[in-house]
Motif scaffolding. Structure first.
Motif, PDB file in Angstrom:
ATOM      1  N   TYR A 115      47.515 -30.527  60.356  1.00  0.00           N
ATOM      2  CA  TYR A 115      46.420 -31.496  60.454  1.00  0.00           C
ATOM      3  C   TYR A 115      46.953 -32.922  60.543  1.00  0.00           C
ATOM      4  O   TYR A 115      46.547 -33.705  61.393  1.00  0.00           O
ATOM      5  CB  TYR A 115      45.477 -31.368  59.246  1.00  0.00           C
ATOM      6  N   ALA A 137      39.381 -31.352  65.267  1.00  0.00           N
ATOM      7  CA  ALA A 137      38.731 -30.064  65.548  1.00  0.00           C
ATOM      8  C   ALA A 137      38.498 -29.897  67.042  1.00  0.00           C
ATOM      9  O   ALA A 137      38.736 -28.831  67.620  1.00  0.00           O
ATOM     10  CB  ALA A 137      37.410 -29.986  64.786  1.00  0.00           C
ATOM     11  N   PRO A 146      41.088 -22.150  67.836  1.00  0.00           N
ATOM     12  CA  PRO A 146      39.797 -22.480  67.250  1.00  0.00           C
ATOM     13  C   PRO A 146      39.707 -22.228  65.741  1.00  0.00           C
ATOM     14  O   PRO A 146      38.998 -22.948  65.052  1.00  0.00           O
ATOM     15  CB  PRO A 146      38.808 -21.595  68.003  1.00  0.00           C
ATOM     16  N   LEU A 148      40.588 -23.175  62.986  1.00  0.00           N
ATOM     17  CA  LEU A 148      41.237 -24.296  62.331  1.00  0.00           C
ATOM     18  C   LEU A 148      41.757 -24.000  60.938  1.00  0.00           C
ATOM     19  O   LEU A 148      42.867 -24.345  60.593  1.00  0.00           O
ATOM     20  CB  LEU A 148      40.207 -25.409  62.164  1.00  0.00           C
ATOM     21  N   GLU A 149      40.908 -23.384  60.163  1.00  0.00           N
ATOM     22  CA  GLU A 149      41.217 -23.162  58.755  1.00  0.00           C
ATOM     23  C   GLU A 149      42.582 -22.525  58.555  1.00  0.00           C
ATOM     24  O   GLU A 149      43.263 -22.778  57.586  1.00  0.00           O
ATOM     25  CB  GLU A 149      40.149 -22.256  58.124  1.00  0.00           C
ATOM     26  N   LEU A 152      45.472 -25.657  59.627  1.00  0.00           N
ATOM     27  CA  LEU A 152      45.537 -27.079  59.287  1.00  0.00           C
ATOM     28  C   LEU A 152      46.454 -27.426  58.131  1.00  0.00           C
ATOM     29  O   LEU A 152      47.106 -28.453  58.147  1.00  0.00           O
ATOM     30  CB  LEU A 152      44.127 -27.587  58.999  1.00  0.00           C
ATOM     31  N   ASP A 153      46.492 -26.578  57.126  1.00  0.00           N
ATOM     32  CA  ASP A 153      47.309 -26.918  55.964  1.00  0.00           C
ATOM     33  C   ASP A 153      48.682 -26.283  56.025  1.00  0.00           C
ATOM     34  O   ASP A 153      49.428 -26.304  55.056  1.00  0.00           O
ATOM     35  CB  ASP A 153      46.596 -26.514  54.673  1.00  0.00           C
TER      36      ASP A 153
ATOM     37  N   ILE B  11      32.779 -27.491  60.541  1.00  0.00           N
ATOM     38  CA  ILE B  11      34.238 -27.425  60.458  1.00  0.00           C
ATOM     39  C   ILE B  11      34.828 -28.709  59.891  1.00  0.00           C
ATOM     40  O   ILE B  11      35.595 -28.645  58.947  1.00  0.00           O
ATOM     41  CB  ILE B  11      34.846 -27.021  61.821  1.00  0.00           C
ATOM     42  N   LEU B  15      36.906 -29.077  56.579  1.00  0.00           N
ATOM     43  CA  LEU B  15      38.193 -29.748  56.694  1.00  0.00           C
ATOM     44  C   LEU B  15      38.343 -30.815  55.633  1.00  0.00           C
ATOM     45  O   LEU B  15      39.340 -30.883  54.932  1.00  0.00           O
ATOM     46  CB  LEU B  15      38.229 -30.470  58.051  1.00  0.00           C
ATOM     47  N   ARG B  18      39.003 -29.474  52.352  1.00  0.00           N
ATOM     48  CA  ARG B  18      40.348 -28.938  52.164  1.00  0.00           C
ATOM     49  C   ARG B  18      41.391 -30.024  52.000  1.00  0.00           C
ATOM     50  O   ARG B  18      42.498 -29.755  51.577  1.00  0.00           O
ATOM     51  CB  ARG B  18      40.734 -28.079  53.375  1.00  0.00           C
ATOM     52  N   ARG B  19      41.061 -31.223  52.395  1.00  0.00           N
ATOM     53  CA  ARG B  19      42.043 -32.304  52.315  1.00  0.00           C
ATOM     54  C   ARG B  19      42.169 -32.808  50.882  1.00  0.00           C
ATOM     55  O   ARG B  19      42.124 -33.978  50.619  1.00  0.00           O
ATOM     56  CB  ARG B  19      41.622 -33.497  53.120  1.00  0.00           C
TER      57      ARG B  19
END
Lengths: 325, 309
Positions: A115, A137, A146, A148-149, A152-153, B11, B15, B18-19
């Motif tokens: 991310y 996104a 798509p 993302l989850e 991202l981390d 989303i 997101l 989650r940050r």
């Protein structure tokens, strides 16, 4: 057709360390990565730059992105000279021109999560943080990552080469640039994922109307992506024209050799031996006249005396060879 | 349409959720390193012990280390053997050796930690700037580093203290002046290689400023080296302080292990067999210096695993 990117007699020499003898004789040896390249790239064009290792194609790409400065000559982007950019104007240029790297394993900071890597250009461009998640996104959807989850981390080492290259592309696209340089975008990837990345590059270019330069050593790849191809040899352009034309009817002896070297899917098919032999000469001491002459099967006296200029032969097709004159 | 809205709205919301804040991995690794390397673990335990002693010095030793003690008879309590009242005995001038040892910890740690901090800071900044900007800046900084490296260690410290006066902060200054080039050089060479990585170029292409490239993209990768050099500097600073004090150039108002050794030496404690006077400070110096070495070794092996054999 107006040119978005324009190069005028661009020269790039990299000085190399001098020996005592060279210092005494007052010589300044340099690797002549580019020697007088002039090129116009129209808006929304896709241009391929092909040539073997050391021909200056990566240097050309870096110059167009102002990652390095030309030794001589001028480069303009959208009518503005790159040489004069600094501060705010340079930042404005950076928002419009992006790069996709050859090695996706090295192109992402290992300490940044995916991310953060993709949001980095937004941060640098001063886009409000509230918009970041949304735009990241969007970029991810564009490169077909798509879910993302899942990504991202994570850190770059947790992703595969193909996924990383998609992330690299997402980072390049997150600012919605106008100009994209892709330096050997698939050469470090497994063969199995290349087709996917190529299809993606093509789709992204068509969707976003990008002006794109693809740097490659592989004519087969270029054929799929670009309408126009520039063939380089040892720091000079030897041929420039529509890709289909160049593949079907190569004029320069070097281009002919490149076309002949493209692999054919049929292993049983008899192949003519390559028309050229040997390696690229030392870029510090290029041959006089035509730089290709020591490997060219057709070289004659004039080739050693005079460097052939790039001349238009057919519609939009330019060749630098004395044979064609 | 509903699906689009969901994509665009939900989303990013997830997101954002989650940050959440979390420790960067570099800090995580720094914190968990001792658990993985037994040497570093021992080093950190030793440091923690000395740190506790330094913090609670006034409670561990209630006697003033510089006070001259008298017996009930009115005579100076000189050269007392270790016992209940004076755990390590007294000096030839009647001072409590145990109190000196405990209070010496304070000055040793103060010297060691402040020198380490400054050495790491100066070395890191110089190394980063020289490596990243190159050219004449690099040449200038590295020639200054060469000059500093060519200075003989102890003579330089003694001369500096001769000019600036016998003060503990001058010992720290001398150590910093002598040690920064080592870390600066190693960090510079690391920056030279990091600078060529594609992700640094990527940061340029995406418009990151020079400062951001230097401190956000490059600096975190050389931080482990800074730690290694800080740990090495602790030991060097304490040894230097001890040497200088032993040679009699130390801060006369400051109780330190080196000063104790000098005292013991000058009053011929060995010939009187007062081992309790000079063995404990010597052992303490060894322990702190070795602990610093163990910790730097541990960091080295965690962050530069290729060095491990």
């Amino acid at each position: 057709m107006s040119a978005l990117v324009e190069l005028r007699d661009v020269v790039k020499h990299f000085p190399v360390s001098r020996s005592l003898g060279e210092i005494v004789r007052g010589r300044h040896p340099a690797v002549r990565a580019l020697d007088g390249v002039s090129l116009e790239i129209g808006a929304s064009d896709a241009v391929a730059v092909v040539g073997e290792s050391g021909c200056g194609k990566t240097t050309l790409g870096r110059l167009m992105l102002k990652l390095t400065e030309p030794s001589a000559g001028a480069i303009t982007f959208d009518g503005t000279a790159l040489g004069g950019l600094s501060g705010a104007s340079l930042r404005a240029f950076r928002r419009q021109a992006q790069l996709v790297f050859q090695n996706p394993f090295d192109a992402l900071n290992p300490r940044f999560t995916i991310y953060r890597a993709v949001a980095e250009p937004l941060l640098n461009a001063g886009i409000p943080r509230a918009e970041h998640a949304d735009r990241v996104a969007q970029a991810f959807r564009r490169v077909h990552l798509p879910d993302l989850e899942r990504y991202l981390d994570r850190y770059p080492h947790q992703l595969s080469g193909g996924q990383l290259q998609r992330v690299v592309l997402a980072r390049a696209l997150v600012l919605a640039p106008r100009f994209l340089v892709a330096d050997e975008p698939v050469s470090m990837l497994d063969v199995s994922v290349r087709a996917g990345i190529l299809a993606l590059l093509r789709e992204v270019r068509d969707d976003m109307g990008l002006t794109a330069v693809y740097i490659s050593h592989d004519l087969a790849l270029v054929r799929y992506l670009c309408e126009r191809t520039v063939v380089m040899y040892l720091g000079t352009m030897v041929e420039d024209g529509p890709t289909a034309e160049i593949v079907r009817n190569p004029r320069h002896p070097y281009t002919r050799a490149l076309v002949a070297a493209v692999p054919v899917p049929d292993a049983d098919q008899a192949r003519a031996p390559l028309p050229i032999a040997g390696n690229v000469p030392d870029a510090r001491e290029p041959p006089s006249g035509c730089r290709f002459r020591d490997r060219c099967p057709h070289a004659f006296a004039r080739c050693a005396e005079e460097a052939p200029a790039l001349r238009e032969t057919a519609d939009g097709h330019r060749v630098a060879c004395h044979l064609d004159n | 349409m509903a699906e689009r809205a969901e994509e665009r709205g939900v989303i990013p919301a997830q997101l954002a959720a989650r940050r959440s804040w979390r420790l960067p991995p570099i800090v995580q690794r720094l914190l968990t390193m001792p658990l993985r390397d037994p040497f570093a673990f021992v080093g950190i335990v030793i440091y923690l012990l000395f740190l506790l002693v330094a913090v609670f010095a006034d409670r561990l030793a209630t006697t003033d280390p510089t006070e001259i003690l008298f017996l009930s008879t009115g005579k100076v309590a000189a050269n007392m053997p270790p016992g209940a009242e004076y755990p390590l005995g007294t000096t030839n001038l009647g001072r409590d050796i145990y109190a000196q040892l405990v209070h010496g910890t304070e000055s040793a740690l103060a010297v060691g930690l402040s020198a380490a901090l400054i050495v790491a800071l100066v070395g890191t900044v110089v190394g980063l700037v020289a490596g990243y900007f190159g050219g004449w800046i690099d040449a200038l900084l590295m020639r200054i580093a060469d000059m500093a490296l060519s200075l003989p260690f102890l003579p330089f410290v003694i001369v500096l203290i001769g000019f600036l006066g016998p003060d503990t902060s001058n010992v720290v200054l001398a150590v910093v002046l002598l040690l920064w080039p080592n870390s600066a050089r190693v960090i510079r060479s690391q920056v030279l290689s990091l600078r060529e990585r594609s992700y640094v170029e990527a940061a340029r292409v995406t418009g990151a400023s020079q400062a951001r490239i230097l401190f956000v993209h490059i600096a975190p990768n050389i931080l482990p080296l800074s730690f290694v050099y800080a740990a090495i500097a602790i030991g060097w600073a304490i040894i230097t302080e001890a040497s200088v004090s032993f040679l009699g150039f130390g801060d006369p108002d400051n109780v330190s292990w080196g000063m104790m050794l000098q005292d013991a030496f000058a009053s011929q404690a060995l010939s009187r067999g007062q081992y309790a006077w000079f063995v404990p400070p010597g052992v303490c110096i060894i322990l702190v210096v070795v602990a610093g070495f163990f910790i730097s070794r541990g960091y080295e092996e965690v962050f530069m695993p290729r060095l491990r054999r």
